[in-house]
Design a protein around this motif. Structure first.
Motif, PDB file in Angstrom:
ATOM      1  N   THR A  65       0.807  -1.221   0.000  1.00 10.04           N
ATOM      2  CA  THR A  65       0.000   0.000   0.000  1.00 10.04           C
ATOM      3  C   THR A  65       0.841   1.272   0.000  1.00 10.04           C
ATOM      4  O   THR A  65       0.338   2.346  -0.316  1.00 10.04           O
ATOM      5  N   GLY A  66       2.120   1.180   0.401  1.00  3.89           N
ATOM      6  CA  GLY A  66       2.967   2.353   0.508  1.00  3.89           C
ATOM      7  C   GLY A  66       2.814   3.113   1.805  1.00  3.89           C
ATOM      8  O   GLY A  66       3.470   4.141   2.009  1.00  3.89           O
ATOM      9  N   HIS A  67       1.978   2.608   2.715  1.00  2.00           N
ATOM     10  CA  HIS A  67       1.759   3.291   3.995  1.00  2.00           C
ATOM     11  C   HIS A  67       3.003   3.185   4.862  1.00  2.00           C
ATOM     12  O   HIS A  67       3.585   2.120   5.014  1.00  2.00           O
ATOM     13  N   GLN A  68       3.404   4.319   5.462  1.00  2.00           N
ATOM     14  CA  GLN A  68       4.565   4.368   6.343  1.00  2.00           C
ATOM     15  C   GLN A  68       4.131   4.661   7.776  1.00  2.00           C
ATOM     16  O   GLN A  68       3.172   5.384   8.009  1.00  2.00           O
ATOM     17  N   GLU A  69       4.879   4.093   8.710  1.00  2.00           N
ATOM     18  CA  GLU A  69       4.586   4.266  10.127  1.00  2.00           C
ATOM     19  C   GLU A  69       5.907   4.368  10.883  1.00  2.00           C
ATOM     20  O   GLU A  69       6.897   3.737  10.509  1.00  2.00           O
ATOM     21  N   THR A  70       5.925   5.148  11.957  1.00  2.00           N
ATOM     22  CA  THR A  70       7.121   5.311  12.769  1.00  2.00           C
ATOM     23  C   THR A  70       6.799   4.999  14.223  1.00  2.00           C
ATOM     24  O   THR A  70       5.778   5.445  14.750  1.00  2.00           O
ATOM     25  N   VAL A  71       7.662   4.222  14.857  1.00  2.00           N
ATOM     26  CA  VAL A  71       7.530   3.888  16.276  1.00  2.00           C
ATOM     27  C   VAL A  71       8.770   4.420  16.984  1.00  2.00           C
ATOM     28  O   VAL A  71       9.897   4.056  16.632  1.00  2.00           O
ATOM     29  N   ASP A  72       8.586   5.273  17.971  1.00  2.00           N
ATOM     30  CA  ASP A  72       9.706   5.917  18.652  1.00  2.00           C
ATOM     31  C   ASP A  72      10.379   4.994  19.667  1.00  2.00           C
ATOM     32  O   ASP A  72       9.755   4.082  20.206  1.00  2.00           O
ATOM     33  N   HIS A  73      11.646   5.266  19.930  1.00  2.00           N
ATOM     34  CA  HIS A  73      12.420   4.623  21.000  1.00  2.00           C
ATOM     35  C   HIS A  73      12.474   3.101  20.840  1.00  2.00           C
ATOM     36  O   HIS A  73      12.167   2.354  21.754  1.00  2.00           O
ATOM     37  N   ILE A  74      12.902   2.644  19.669  1.00  2.00           N
ATOM     38  CA  ILE A  74      13.064   1.215  19.400  1.00  2.00           C
ATOM     39  C   ILE A  74      14.542   0.942  19.133  1.00  2.00           C
ATOM     40  O   ILE A  74      15.134   1.507  18.208  1.00  2.00           O
ATOM     41  N   GLU A  75      15.119   0.051  19.936  1.00  2.00           N
ATOM     42  CA  GLU A  75      16.548  -0.258  19.795  1.00  2.00           C
ATOM     43  C   GLU A  75      16.802  -1.314  18.728  1.00  2.00           C
ATOM     44  O   GLU A  75      17.773  -1.236  17.969  1.00  2.00           O
ATOM     45  N   SER A  76      15.949  -2.346  18.669  1.00  2.00           N
ATOM     46  CA  SER A  76      16.129  -3.394  17.680  1.00  2.00           C
ATOM     47  C   SER A  76      14.770  -3.983  17.313  1.00  2.00           C
ATOM     48  O   SER A  76      13.775  -3.776  18.024  1.00  2.00           O
ATOM     49  N   PHE A  77      14.728  -4.745  16.229  1.00  2.00           N
ATOM     50  CA  PHE A  77      13.483  -5.339  15.753  1.00  2.00           C
ATOM     51  C   PHE A  77      13.814  -6.580  14.935  1.00  2.00           C
ATOM     52  O   PHE A  77      14.916  -6.706  14.388  1.00  2.00           O
ATOM     53  N   SER A  78      12.837  -7.486  14.862  1.00  2.00           N
ATOM     54  CA  SER A  78      13.087  -8.740  14.171  1.00  2.00           C
ATOM     55  C   SER A  78      11.768  -9.363  13.740  1.00  2.00           C
ATOM     56  O   SER A  78      10.858  -9.525  14.561  1.00  2.00           O
ATOM     57  N   PHE A  79      11.653  -9.727  12.454  1.00  2.00           N
ATOM     58  CA  PHE A  79      10.470 -10.423  11.947  1.00  2.00           C
ATOM     59  C   PHE A  79      10.532 -11.903  12.305  1.00  2.00           C
ATOM     60  O   PHE A  79      11.615 -12.489  12.396  1.00  2.00           O
ATOM     61  N   SER A  80       9.351 -12.493  12.484  1.00  2.00           N
ATOM     62  CA  SER A  80       9.281 -13.953  12.567  1.00  2.00           C
ATOM     63  C   SER A  80       9.635 -14.542  11.213  1.00  2.00           C
ATOM     64  O   SER A  80       9.684 -13.831  10.194  1.00  2.00           O
ATOM     65  N   ASP A  81       9.858 -15.854  11.160  1.00  2.00           N
ATOM     66  CA  ASP A  81      10.289 -16.496   9.926  1.00  2.00           C
ATOM     67  C   ASP A  81       9.287 -16.278   8.796  1.00  2.00           C
ATOM     68  O   ASP A  81       9.678 -16.057   7.645  1.00  2.00           O
ATOM     69  N   SER A  82       8.013 -16.312   9.104  1.00  2.00           N
ATOM     70  CA  SER A  82       6.983 -16.164   8.083  1.00  2.00           C
ATOM     71  C   SER A  82       6.748 -14.702   7.703  1.00  2.00           C
ATOM     72  O   SER A  82       6.164 -14.418   6.650  1.00  2.00           O
ATOM     73  N   GLY A  83       7.159 -13.785   8.569  1.00  2.00           N
ATOM     74  CA  GLY A  83       6.876 -12.376   8.346  1.00  2.00           C
ATOM     75  C   GLY A  83       5.536 -11.940   8.889  1.00  2.00           C
ATOM     76  O   GLY A  83       5.155 -10.775   8.743  1.00  2.00           O
ATOM     77  N   ASP A  84       4.805 -12.846   9.528  1.00  2.00           N
ATOM     78  CA  ASP A  84       3.483 -12.524  10.069  1.00  2.00           C
ATOM     79  C   ASP A  84       3.560 -11.713  11.353  1.00  2.00           C
ATOM     80  O   ASP A  84       2.578 -11.071  11.741  1.00  2.00           O
ATOM     81  N   TYR A  85       4.711 -11.747  12.030  1.00  2.00           N
ATOM     82  CA  TYR A  85       4.848 -11.072  13.326  1.00  2.00           C
ATOM     83  C   TYR A  85       6.181 -10.329  13.375  1.00  2.00           C
ATOM     84  O   TYR A  85       7.148 -10.708  12.707  1.00  2.00           O
TER      85      TYR A  85
END
Length: 200
Positions: A65-85
């Motif tokens: 969709t091209g929608h962008q979102e920003t979440v403040d104060h995040i040190e790291s992030f990681s998708f699950s294997d499927s990308g669902d989470y």
């Protein structure tokens, strides 16, 4: 010290530019792109002069969709294997003694979130949506290892003790889990180390 992240579709002229964007990570299903967003040199200098921490944000782009979102104060992030989470780790507060921080698990299809406190380490299973978590509190009360299944909302506690748990490891291509447990033992002059494992 200036930089930007450029996200270009290869079949169109669509281009997204993120100032100070770094560490892009695609979800396995190709629906999402997560990335870190830093601060300008001026903001960094001002924070350092005020003796304030410099925190990155996390950006999230829906590639359909091209929608962008920003979440403040995040040190790291990681998708699950499927990308669902998506797991998002917040920064450790300055006055906190233990290594535990807040971790949020987001369901990408709905945007709903589940929050966990005092998480010192987390690791997605390479098959399926399971995520292993270790807990570390200031007084060690409630420390332990658990497994969360975001598809069902079930949280299973595997071991709890006044100990330190670290070095989570899933066996490749299986649901076997291992963790190192360190605790004080009156029978020894030093701390004791035990490797805990669970099958399936």
């Amino acid at each position: 010290e200036e930089g930007e992240l450029r996200i270009q579709r290869t079949d169109t002229d669509s281009l997204v530019i993120v100032p100070f964007g770094t560490r892009p990570m695609f979800s396995q299903d190709g629906k999402w792109l997560a990335y870190a967003i830093g601060v300008s040199p001026e903001e960094r200098d001002a924070a350092q002069e005020a003796d304030e921490p410099v925190h990155n944000s996390m950006g999230l782009l829906n590639l359909y969709t091209g929608h962008q979102e920003t979440v403040d104060h995040i040190e790291s992030f990681s998708f699950s294997d499927s990308g669902d989470y998506l797991a998002l780790q917040r920064y450790k507060p300055k006055d906190k003694e233990s290594d535990g921080v807040d971790v949020v698990i987001r369901t990408m299809a709905t945007g709903s979130v589940m929050s966990f406190g005092n998480v010192s380490e987390f690791l997605w299973h390479d098959k399926g949506p399971l995520i292993a978590l270790t807990t570390d509190t200031d007084d060690r009360v409630g420390n332990g290892t658990s497994v969360f299944d975001p598809s069902s909302g079930q949280l299973r506690s595997l071991d709890t003790d006044a100990a330190t748990y670290r070095n989570l490891s899933w066996r490749d291509e299986s649901a076997d889990l291992a963790v190192l447990k360190t605790f004080e033992d009156t029978a020894f002059t030093d701390t004791a180390h035990v490797a805990l494992t669970w099958r399936d």
